[in-house]
Structures are given as structure tokens and as C-alpha cells.
Design an enzyme around this catalytic site. Structure first.
Site, mmCIF file in Angstrom:
data_model
loop_
_atom_site.group_PDB
_atom_site.id
_atom_site.type_symbol
_atom_site.label_atom_id
_atom_site.label_comp_id
_atom_site.label_asym_id
_atom_site.label_seq_id
_atom_site.Cartn_x
_atom_site.Cartn_y
_atom_site.Cartn_z
ATOM 1 N N GLU A 289 0.820 -1.217 0.000
ATOM 2 C CA GLU A 289 0.000 0.000 0.000
ATOM 3 C C GLU A 289 0.848 1.258 0.000
ATOM 4 O OE1 GLU A 289 -0.570 -2.596 1.948
ATOM 5 O OE2 GLU A 289 -2.502 -3.309 1.187
ATOM 6 N N HIS B 77 -11.350 -3.961 9.198
ATOM 7 C CA HIS B 77 -11.895 -3.916 7.834
ATOM 8 C C HIS B 77 -13.220 -3.162 7.801
ATOM 9 C CE1 HIS B 77 -9.077 -7.274 7.454
ATOM 10 N NE2 HIS B 77 -9.147 -7.150 6.146
#
Ligand SMILES: Cc1ncc(C[n+]2csc(CCOP(=O)(O)OP(=O)(O)O)c2C)c(N)n1
Ligand SMILES: [Mg+2]
Lengths: 342, 332
Positions: free
Chosen positions: B64, B133
């Protein structure tokens, strides 16, 4: 200096086994490289002096002792090629062709500075010459360089991107992620680790599991090359080879340029982590002295020409300082200008 | 419905916007984890890779920070990347590149460059994916000058805001609520944009202004329908854009209704509600208030796994109804 050794016979004897790199570069190129090394040295000494006299605030990171690395690496680059630089980026900026007067104006926080006084030493950038900027974040520029290389590949351009960073940065995740992606996508990027032995106070021995940063190249299936960073010819030769490879579409290279910073890390360094002897041993290997001796020994430059280069540099610095002092400061009412594109 | 307006899901609308952007402009390309043949974790990129090829719908390694930096570098040098985070939570690994680099490069370089970068963040709870999440971190990024942050609540706006983001010269962060991906709504064919920085009034009302974001817009509209039966007439403003924020729209509405409730999924304190409340407290609308300003936001906890706990952690329709009653009727 080694002026006394340049008798013509000796010079031609040396010229017979002239290193390849000196055949590739013209006498003008070499003179320009020497000029840039002097310019970096005198620029940083002047900036340091202005800082001590209170004309420059904040902090700065001097690269005195690392000039051959910055200039040697930039030799194969044109304005169409990019670099990303670091907090210790004055040499890279000059190596890539920036004008010292605009750099000094930036250090003085003035409107005529490269970043209109908004960036300072740590964000110095001359985008018109392909310098995407110094960076205040250790390792911050490495993925950006990979992105620029991806961009060049997508646009079908012949440009390469050089990413400068320090030995400290090679322990950031960004380094590893970036090298991996550059290798997977075979991008035209050259990673240049200027290993000056320390990240602030922490030696590479204490911070890094491998003996050489270049050893890490094998983890990313790219060549890892070690050069003496205080030897212009070695650095330039490695940079040409890596840039040629990148332009041929063969992917990235990691160059480790082993060098040393003579000054402290930044203005606040008390040098408690290294010895005077160590510093002196590196001062004896001054990259500018080594380069001048080699050029004179090879008959590629005369002592008179060297003096001329030095004198030119003095004039450029003096004029730059005047320019910087005379430039206007930004207006406080413009503090939020340039956050967004108008 | 107009001939050229179809029902599309929110995910389809985003996909259509990305396809239009790529057709119109060669510089546009997509980057992200598993966005190619897999189609993206939420099937937003779907089959785009088959239409545009792997060079323009690029799978990245699970990197990322590095990936975000690559997008920044590409944007700086002539490309228009659209970067998908697999989950908005993973933006925490890329904060360096988003906050220190993308947001600041233009400023640090004195306006000599811009960073035309779009990032997409699937956000929010309700999927049982628990604490790592399910977050709503949009206020984090909205705190950073140099970024623009939008939160579309409808398929129409998801498409229009994405196309506006691609056309924008500065970095635009798009927070997409995962529970909205399957929601359908009318979407015009072809190219159009929804302006960044403009709120939209979803329902007119006289008694109370609800300022809501993303999925909370829909919950607030459901609450408003119930409240109407009780004679409470609610105005619902869909904020759509956090930075820049359309404070004039909020101020105008509160001057009309004299009451303000702000509903959002991110953690309640130090978030969107504080900013919306302050916008009123600092404006001429303050004098019009007939009740204290109220916020409904996410619980002061990580998002839990258990479905009942998960629901309890974010505002639900009954919470909004109760809050509205309290503000309008001064009920306890
Ligand atoms: C992410 C990050 N961590 C820490 C720092 C503070 N810092 C600035 S320079 C530096 C040392 C960097 O060492 P190296 O990469 O070897 O570069 P050098 O200073 O030796 O040129 C540190 C720790 C920073 N600027 N950014
Ligand atoms: Mg170092």
C-alpha cells in the site's frame, strides 16, 4: 593539490590507459563536473555561514564530502530525466542543473526561491530540470521515483529516473516495496544509495543486517553495484551503465555509493557517535581533491583551468547571495496560496 | 425516467465512470490490489481489465505504501492514476504518501507542480469484517489541507464525483461505503460530473436539518419518512464533500429549520460532526438555533464482530428518530 605532477610525458603515458569513462566524457563535460562539485561545496559552505549569521533559519543537512556521488550520478542525465532527492539534497539539485541563486533565495525564504520560500532546504526542487524534489521523509522519494518511471514507460519516453536516498532509508518499508515493484515491472529507474555510514547517529553496522546495501539488490533480482562514492569516475561509470540498462528496457539497478558526510547530520549534531580520527581519515580522501588530481595527472585539465573554475564559482556564489538577499519575502496573506491548483 | 438514464448499482456506476475516464483520456489508468482478473475485492473494477488490458488496469503487489507512492510519482509526471485501496483501513499503511507527499508536494514546491491523483477507499461497517476492515477514516484525510475528500451516497453521485475527481488537478480521495455498492439508482449514460464541494439537499423540511454522509443519508431519509408521520418535517442534507465542505448550504438550511443534527458513521468525537457544528456555531445561523446542536456518530470503540454489537456501534434509524424527536419536541 597535485599540480607539480603534471608534466606532459606523464600525462600522455596515463592517457594511454585512460579509463573508459574519460573517453565517454568530453573535456567540457569533465570541466563542468568539476565546476559543479566546487559549486556544491561552496554553496554549502556559504549556506552554513549564512545560517550561523542568522540569515537562514530552520535546519539544513550538508553533503560536504559527498559531491562526487551527486555529480557523478547525474552525468548521464538530461533535463528530460528525473531525480527524486533527499533531505541531504543540495548536491543532487546542483548536479541536476539548478541555479544556485534560486536555491539561495529559497534558503532565505524568498519569493524568487525555487519553491517561492514555501519549501526551504528540505524541499528544494527545480522541476524544470527534472528534479522532483528533496524530501523531509526518509525514503519518501523512492516509491515516487518508481511512479515517475512507470509514467515514462507508459508514455513511451526514453527518460530514466534516479532515486537518491541514504543508508538509513534502506531500512524503510518504502525502499523494499519500491524496489520490488520496479523489478516486477522492469521500470527505467536507478536506485542510488549514498551510504555515508550513518543514519543520524546510527551506523549501518548497528542498523542493517547485510554488510553492503547493494546486497539487497539480489532480493529484488536486480544488479547491485558498489562504487567508491568519493571517486567521480567510478560513480559516473556505474551511473552510465545503470542508465543505459534502464533505457534499454532491462529494468532497475541498485547502486551503493560508499561515501562519508564530513559535517554533522544537521545543525544540532554534537558528533558523539564517531571519532575525530574517522572524520579526518575521510577528509584525507576529499572527492574534489581526488578528482582534480586525477584530471591533472591524466592531462585533462591544467592547474590554471582549475583556478579559473574556482574563481567562477566564487563569483556565482557571491552573486547568488546578493540575489537572495534582494528578493522579496512572500506576503503573510498568501499563506494558503498553492495548497490547491487555482 | 429519461431515455438515457438507467438503473445501475453504485459499484456499476463507479465502474462506468472509470471506463469513461479511460476512454476519454489515455493518461488515466487504474492501480490496486487484485483489481485485474479478480475484479477487485468488491467487484468494482469487474471486467475492466478485459476491455482495457493489464497496462491500464494494473494489479499491484500488496504494497500500500509503495503503491500509493507510485501513484503519486505517476501523477506528478503526466499520468492520471486512479488508485484503489482494497479496504480503506489499509490506507493507514500509506498515510506517509497520502499525507506527507500527495497533499503537500504542490505547496512545498511553491505551486510549480500539481498531483492529479484519485484514490478510492471502500469504507464502513456492516459486513461483519470487524475492527480492521470496517472503519470510516474519512475525517482523518479531510483534516489535511491539499487533499479533497468526497463521500458519494448514490450511484449517480458516485459516477459524477469520480469523473469530477479525475478532471481535478489535485488529489481527490473518494470514500465509498461498502454497503452502498449493491444499491441501485438512476444513472445517466455518458459523461457528466458532480461538483466537488457541493452538498445536495435530499429532502426539504422545516423543523430540523439533518446533515448526513454516505450511508447515513439513506438512514436519515428513512428516519425522516417515519418522523413525517408524526408531523416532524425534516430536511436532509447530503454533505457529499468533506473538504472543501459546503458550509453555506448547512448555514442556509439551519437558518430555515433552527435545529441541527449531524449523522455520520465515523467515530463521533473529533470528527465530521464537530466541524459541522462549528460551522453553525461560528456563523449567523447560531442566532437562529432553537435547540442545542446534536451529533450521532460511531461508538468510541473499535468496530466489533458480533452483529448486534456491530449495529450498536453506528447510528441506526431508531437512533436518528429518537434524536430528532428530542431536538424538535424537547423529549427526554
Ligand atoms: C520517516 C522518517 N524518519 C525519521 C526521520 C528523521 N531523520 C531525518 S534524516 C535521518 C537520517 C537518515 O539517514 P540516511 O538515510 O542514511 O541519510 P543521511 O542523513 O545519512 O544522508 C533521520 C533519522 C525522517 N525525516 N523521516
Ligand atoms: Mg546516511
Amino acid at each position: 593539490m597535485a599540480q607539480s605532477t603534471t608534466n606532459k610525458a606523464a600525462a600522455s603515458a596515463h592517457a594511454a590507459n585512460l579509463p573508459d569513462i574519460y573517453r565517454r566524457l568530453s573535456a567540457d563535460d569533465l570541466r563542468e563536473a568539476l565546476r559543479k562539485m566546487h559549486l556544491i561545496r561552496r554553496f554549502e559552505e556559504s549556506a552554513e555561514e549564512s545560517y550561523m549569521r542568522g540569515l537562514i533559519h530552520g535546519t539544513m543537512h550538508l553533503s560536504i564530502g559527498q559531491e562526487a556521488s551527486a555529480v557523478g550520478i547525474c552525468m548521464p542525465l538530461s533535463d528530460a530525466d528525473y531525480i527524486t532527492s533527499t533531505h541531504r539534497g543540495h548536491g543532487h539539485c546542483i548536479g541536476k542543473g539548478a541555479e544556485v541563486k534560486k536555491m539561495l533565495a529559497e534558503f532565505f525564504g524568498k519569493e524568487d526561491g525555487y519553491c517561492r520560500g514555501r519549501g526551504g532546504s528540505m524541499h528544494i526542487a527545480d522541476v524544470s530540470k527534472g528534479n522532483l524534489g528533496a524530501n523531509g521523509i526518509v525514503g519518501g522519494g523512492i516509491p515516487i521515483a518508481v511512479g515517475a518511471a512507470l509514467s515514462m514507460k507508459k508514455q513511451g519516453k526514453d527518460s530514466v529516473v534516479v532515486s537518491f536516498f541514504g543508508d538509513g532509508a534502506n531500512n524503510e518499508g518504502a525502499f523494499h516495496e519500491a524496489l520490488n515493484m520496479a523489478a516486477v515491472w522492469k521500470l527505467p529507474v536507478v536506485f542510488v544509495c549514498e551510504n555515508n555510514g550513518y543514519g543520524m547517529s546510527t551506523s549501518t553496522k548497528r542498523s542493517t543486517a547485510v554488510p553492503n546495501i547493494a546486497d539487497r539488490a539480489s532480493a529484488y533480482a536486480m544488479p547491485g553495484v558498489i562504487v567508491d562514492g568519493n571517486n567521480f569516475a567510478e560513480v559516473a561509470a556505474a551511473s552510465f551503465e545503470a542508465c543505459d540498462r534502464a533505457r534499454r528496457g532491462e529494468g532497475p539497478t541498485l547502486i551503493e555509493s560508499k561515501t562519508y558526510r564530513i559535517r554533522g547530520h544537521s545543525r544540532s549534531d554534537r558528533n558523539r557517535y564517531r571519532t575525530k580520527e574517522e572524520i579526518e581519515s575521510w577528509q584525507a580522501r576529499d572527492p574534489i581533491g581526488i578528482f582534480e588530481k586525477e584530471l591533472t595527472d591524466l592531462g585533462l585539465i591544467t592547474p590554471e583551468e582549475i583556478e579559473k573554475v574556482r574563481a567562477e564559482v566564487e563569483v556565482e556564489i557571491a552573486e547568488g547571495l546578493e540575489f537572495a538577499k534582494a528578493s522579496p519575502s512572500p506576503s503573510p496573506s498568501d499563506v494558503t496560496r498553492y495548497v490547491y491548483t487555482d | 425516467m429519461d431515455a438515457n438514464v438507467r438503473e445501475l448499482s453504485y459499484a456499476q456506476a463507479i465502474q462506468e465512470a472509470m471506463a469513461i475516464a479511460m476512454e476519454q483520456d489515455e493518461r488515466v489508468f487504474l492501480m490496486g490490489e487484485d483489481i485485474g482478473v479478480y475484479g477487485g475485492a468488491f467487484q468494482v473494477t469487474g471486467d475492466l481489465v478485459h476491455r482495457f488490458g493489464e497496462d491500464r488496469v494494473m494489479d499491484t503487489p500488496i504494497s500500500e505504501l509503495g503503491g500509493a507512492g507510485v501513484a503519486v510519482g505517476a501523477a506528478l509526471t503526466g499520468m492520471r492514476p486512479i488508485f484503489e485501496f482494497q479496504f480503506s483501513d489499509f490506507a493507514t499503511l500509506a498515510m506517509e504518501q497520502i499525507v506527507n507527499q500527495a497533499a503537500k508536494i504542490r505547496y512545498m514546491l511553491g505551486g510549480n507542480v500539481s498531483v492529479p491523483l484519485v484514490m478510492r477507499f471502500p469504507a464502513g461497517s456492516g459486513t461483519g469484517a470487524a475492527a480492521q476492515h470496517s472503519q470510516s477514516l474519512e475525517a482523518w484525510l479531510a483534516h489535511v489541507p491539499g487533499l479533497k475528500v468526497v463521500q458519494p451516497s448514490t450511484p449517480h453521485d458516485a459516477k459524477g464525483l469520480l469523473l469530477a475527481a479525475v478532471a481535478d488537478p489535485d488529489p481527490v480521495m473518494i470514500f465509498e461505503h461498502k454497503l452502498l455498492y449493491k444499491m441501485k439508482g438512476p444513472v445517466p449514460e455518458g459523461y457528466y460530473t458532480v461538483p466537488i464541494g457541493k452538498a445536495e439537499t435530499r429532502r426539504q423540511g422545516r423543523d430540523l436539518t439533518i446533515v448526513a454522509t454516505a450511508i447515513m443519508v439513506h438512514k436519515s431519509l428513512d428516519a425522516a419518512a417515519q418522523l413525517a408521520e408524526e408531523g416532524i418535517d425534516v430536511e436532509v442534507i447530503d454533505l457529499r464533500s468533506l473538504r472543501p465542505m459546503d458550509t453555506p448550504a448547512i448555514i442556509e438550511s439551519v437558518k430555515k429549520t433552527s435545529r441541527l443534527l449531524c449523522v455520520y458513521e465515523g467515530v463521533k468525537t473529533l470528527g465530521i460532526g464537530a466541524e459541522v457544528s462549528a460551522a453553525i456555531a461560528e456563523s449567523e445561523a447560531f442566532d437562529y438555533l432553537d435547540a442545542p446542536v446534536m451529533r450521532l456518530g460511531g461508538a468510541e470503540s473499535p468496530l466489533p464482530y458480533n452483529p448486534d454489537l456491530e449495529k450498536a456501534a453506528v447510528p441506526q434509524v431508531p437512533d436518528i428518530v429518537a434524536a430528532a424527536r428530542k431536538l424538535v419536541r424537547k423529549e427526554a
